[in-house]
Each structure stands twice: as structure tokens, then as C-alpha cells.
Design an enzyme around this catalytic site. Structure first.
Site, PDB file in Angstrom:
ATOM      1  N   TYR A 173       9.701   1.734   0.719  1.00  0.00           N
ATOM      2  CA  TYR A 173       9.257   0.511   1.376  1.00  0.00           C
ATOM      3  C   TYR A 173       9.329  -0.757   0.511  1.00  0.00           C
ATOM      4  O   TYR A 173       8.911  -1.824   0.943  1.00  0.00           O
ATOM      5  CB  TYR A 173       7.818   0.682   1.898  1.00  0.00           C
ATOM      6  CG  TYR A 173       6.805   1.119   0.848  1.00  0.00           C
ATOM      7  CD1 TYR A 173       6.208   0.203  -0.005  1.00  0.00           C
ATOM      8  CD2 TYR A 173       6.443   2.455   0.727  1.00  0.00           C
ATOM      9  CE1 TYR A 173       5.291   0.594  -0.956  1.00  0.00           C
ATOM     10  CE2 TYR A 173       5.516   2.864  -0.223  1.00  0.00           C
ATOM     11  CZ  TYR A 173       4.941   1.936  -1.057  1.00  0.00           C
ATOM     12  OH  TYR A 173       4.023   2.341  -2.003  1.00  0.00           O
ATOM     13  N   HIS A 216       1.377   4.149  -4.768  1.00  0.00           N
ATOM     14  CA  HIS A 216       0.000   4.041  -4.283  1.00  0.00           C
ATOM     15  C   HIS A 216      -0.830   5.195  -4.846  1.00  0.00           C
ATOM     16  O   HIS A 216      -1.912   4.994  -5.392  1.00  0.00           O
ATOM     17  CB  HIS A 216      -0.019   4.064  -2.758  1.00  0.00           C
ATOM     18  CG  HIS A 216      -1.384   4.076  -2.168  1.00  0.00           C
ATOM     19  ND1 HIS A 216      -2.208   2.965  -2.184  1.00  0.00           N
ATOM     20  CD2 HIS A 216      -2.092   5.058  -1.560  1.00  0.00           C
ATOM     21  CE1 HIS A 216      -3.361   3.271  -1.600  1.00  0.00           C
ATOM     22  NE2 HIS A 216      -3.309   4.530  -1.221  1.00  0.00           N
ATOM     23  N   ARG A 224       0.991  -3.673  -7.890  1.00  0.00           N
ATOM     24  CA  ARG A 224       0.941  -2.252  -8.237  1.00  0.00           C
ATOM     25  C   ARG A 224       2.341  -1.825  -8.660  1.00  0.00           C
ATOM     26  O   ARG A 224       3.216  -1.628  -7.824  1.00  0.00           O
ATOM     27  CB  ARG A 224       0.449  -1.441  -7.031  1.00  0.00           C
ATOM     28  CG  ARG A 224       0.677   0.052  -7.175  1.00  0.00           C
ATOM     29  CD  ARG A 224       0.001   0.862  -6.084  1.00  0.00           C
ATOM     30  NE  ARG A 224       0.302   0.446  -4.728  1.00  0.00           N
ATOM     31  CZ  ARG A 224       1.397   0.768  -4.040  1.00  0.00           C
ATOM     32  NH1 ARG A 224       2.360   1.482  -4.614  1.00  0.00           N
ATOM     33  NH2 ARG A 224       1.555   0.377  -2.789  1.00  0.00           N
TER      34      ARG A 224
END
Length: 361
Positions: free
Chosen positions: A271, A262, A258
Site C-alpha cells: 500500500y 504496522h 512509520r
């Protein structure tokens, strides 16, 4: 059989196109006509253009929370392309490429993310369930369709999607178990994009691969390069053909990434490292496939530029149409859950209608 050649327990991954768009093994290349190859690429390109524009619309405050697809186009398009019109698509919420290839109008894609329930009211000839946000819950629905298919003696196949994080949900195990026991014509596609929101793949399971989870249920499992559309197509074709012959379910793990957040409410820089993102950008599925088509002599940079500009105009015009569609009727929020509204939905509708009317007064 590809599934016999690539053992997920040994971390053997099916890969046909390298990152430069060159064929690794000619014996693995699936039979696809030039016209179909172009169709696959155009759908991937439209998905990319739509995704880029949708992210901008949301940032401009013109659309609700959105789940980007950039980087996962080959997994989405390659897995649904070998299916037939009579087959079912059971999505999660990040399968735009599959939706578009299946025949969902772009206008309805935008309506959904715009917050209009008409976005889930697909054309009668598009056999797709509505978007499912509760993680992995859609997989049991897919198995249910497969059970019904068997009971009715039909030869439809259901292709269902879940993310890597969804494999940690109980519904994932329940669905695979029921599919195996009842030998349903279900193809499970894991879009392993390396992160379930902020939780990395390595924190999901001790298993070396996600595809090997098929072993526990005595069904075939295969891991493929999810950024290689030829590999995804080949594995999916084999799985769909197996299901249609009555040989039961298959689990496919498509290893992809990705590139964006998100959702638009997420900040991925918290992160993951930018270096990791850049490494995966070098594996971009569109760039890889475009190089292959150009080397094959059926595409060009000039055609690509023209097609991109055409899609940009189409996407912008479609979204403007959605923006000018006006407000939806209150009843539309309730009426698409079932064929007919259930008593509790009618009660909720009447209560909310009264609440809205009081607010207006």
C-alpha cells in the site's frame, strides 16, 4: 505561547531543527540542559536498537507479533520527557520510547511482546497503564485519571497517545469532549505516522490537520514536526505546564512516519511506494538529533558507535534472559486485569484450568 503562534487551521507547523540538525529559530529552542539532551538521545538510540533487534527476534520465531517503532522515536521520547515521575503515561501499543523513558524495564517490554503477562506488571513507581490494543479506547481511561486527579485536588498530568487512524474512532471524540467539559489535566498526543495499518492519513479525514480537531472542543491544538525532538519537547512542555496549572487539556499532532510495517504481520509494500519511505528516511529523527548534538560539541560519532554497541549487547542479553524465564503460571493470564480477580474472571480461570488439565491427561 507556542500554541498561540502556530495555528493548525492554517497548517502552521512547529519546527525547530531542520533535517540537517540546524536550528531554524533560536527563539523557539526550549531550555534543556546538555545532560538532559544526551539522556533524550540515548533513550531514542536504545529504542532504535531494541526495535531493530525485536524485529529480528520475531522473524526468527522467537517472539510473538510485534509493532515496530522505527522513525517515531522523537515523537515518543520528546512528548513524555517534560513530564514528572508523578505524572501518568497512557499508551496505545507503539510507544516504546516513552515506556523506556518513563522507567519501564526493557525486560518487561520484551516480556509483553513475548506473551508473558509479567510484561504488564510494572514497578510500583512507574505510573503507566498497560498497553491498549483496541484503538483509541485508552483515551477515555486517560480522561478518567484526569477527572480523578481533579477530584482529589492533585497536580498530576496524564499524557495519552493515539495514532492518526485512532482519531476516526468515536472514543477519540468522546475523550476530547469529556476532557474539555471537565477541564482535565490531559495531554493528547496524536502520533501521525501517515498510515492506520494500510489506510493513509488522507483517507481518515477531510480536515487539513489532525490538530485542528481541538477547535471543536474549545481546547488548544498544535501541529509539530514529530521527527524534531526539540519541537515535540517544546510543545509538550507547554501543554504539560498548562495542564498542571489547571488550564485543561491540549491536543498535539506529531507529524512523523512509520518506516517499518504496522506490525510483523503486515506487508507495507502493498500500500505504499518505496520512494516515499526513502524520502522519510532522509528525515530520520535520530540522524537529525545526532547532528545537532555533534554540532553543539556534546556528542561524537565515536561515542555514538560505542553507545550503539553497548546497547546491542544489553538488548541481546536482556532478551536471552526473557527466553530463559520459563513458562508462566496459568493464573498470570487472568490476575492482572483488576486489583483482585472478578467473579467472571475466576470462573474463566477455573474453566480454562480444567480444560488444560484434561489436555495434559
Amino acid at each position: 505561547m507556542l500554541i498561540d503562534k502556530f495555528d493548525p487551521l492554517k497548517e502552521e507547523m512547529l519546527k525547530i531543527l531542520d533535517e540537517n540538525g540546524d536550528i531554524i529559530d533560536e527563539n523557539l529552542v526550549p531550555e534543556i540542559t546538555d545532560d538532559k539532551l544526551i539522556e533524550l538521545y540515548k533513550t531514542m538510540l536504545l529504542t532504535r536498537v531494541t526495535d531493530i533487534r525485536a524485529l529480528k527476534y520475531q522473524r526468527q520465531g522467537r517472539m510473538l507479533t510485534y509493532a515496530p517503532n522505527q522513525g517515531q522515536e522523537a515523537t515518543q521520547v520528546g512528548s513524555i520527557a517534560p513530564s514528572e515521575k508523578k505524572d501518568w503515561l497512557v499508551p496505545a501499543f507503539r510507544e516504546m520510547g516513552a515506556w523506556l523513558y518513563k522507567g519501564v524495564p526493557l525486560e518487561q517490554v520484551f516480556l509483553y511482546w513475548y506473551g508473558n503477562e509479567e510484561g504488564s506488571n510494572y514497578p510500583e513507581d512507574v505510573k503507566m497503564l498497560p498497553v491498549s490494543v483496541p484503538i483509541a479506547s485508552q483515551l477515555n481511561h486517560a480522561v478518567g485519571i484526569g477527572m480523578a486527579t481533579n477530584i482529589k485536588g492533585e497536580d498530576e498530568v496524564t499524557v495519552a497517545y493515539v495514532g492518526d487512524g485512532g482519531t476516526s474512532q468515536g472514543e477519540f471524540s468522546e475523550a476530547l469532549n469529556f476532557a474539555a467539559v471537565f477541564n482535565t489535566p490531559t495531554v493528547f498526543v496524536i502520533s501521525n505516522n501517515q498510515f492506520a495499518i494500510s489506510v493513509p492519513r488522507k483517507s481518515q479525514t477531510k480536515a487539513k490537520t489532525l490538530a485542528q480537531k481541538a477547535v471543536a472542543y474549545e481546547i488548544p491544538g498544535i501541529q509539530v514536526d514529530g521527527n524534531d525532538i526539540l519541537a515535540v519537547y517544546a510543545a509538550s512542555k507547554e501543554a504539560i505546564d498548562r495542564a498542571r496549572r489547571g488550564e485543561g487539556p491540549t491536543l498535539i499532532e506529531a507529524v512523523t512516519y512509520r518506516l517499518g510495517p504496522h506490525t510483523t504481520s503486515d506487508d507495507p509494500t502493498i500500500y505504499r511506494e518505496d520512494k516515499e519511505v526513502e524520502e522519510w528516511k532522509a528525515k530520520d529523527p535520530l540522524v537529525r538529533f545526532k547532528k545537532y548534538l555533534i554540532n553543539k560539541g556534546i556528542w561524537s560519532e565515536e561515542k555514538d558507535k560505542e553507545q550503539y554497541e553497548e546497547y546491542e549487547e544489553y538488548v541481546n542479553n536482556t532478551f536471552k534472559k526473557v527466553e530463559n524465564s520459563g513458562e508462566i503460571d496459568l493464573e498470570d493470564i487472568f490476575k492482572y486485569q483488576y486489583e483482585e480477580m472478578t467473579p467472571n474472571l475466576i470462573e474463566q480461570y477455573e474453566d480454562h484450568k480444567t480444560f488444560v488439565e484434561r489436555g495434559v491427561k
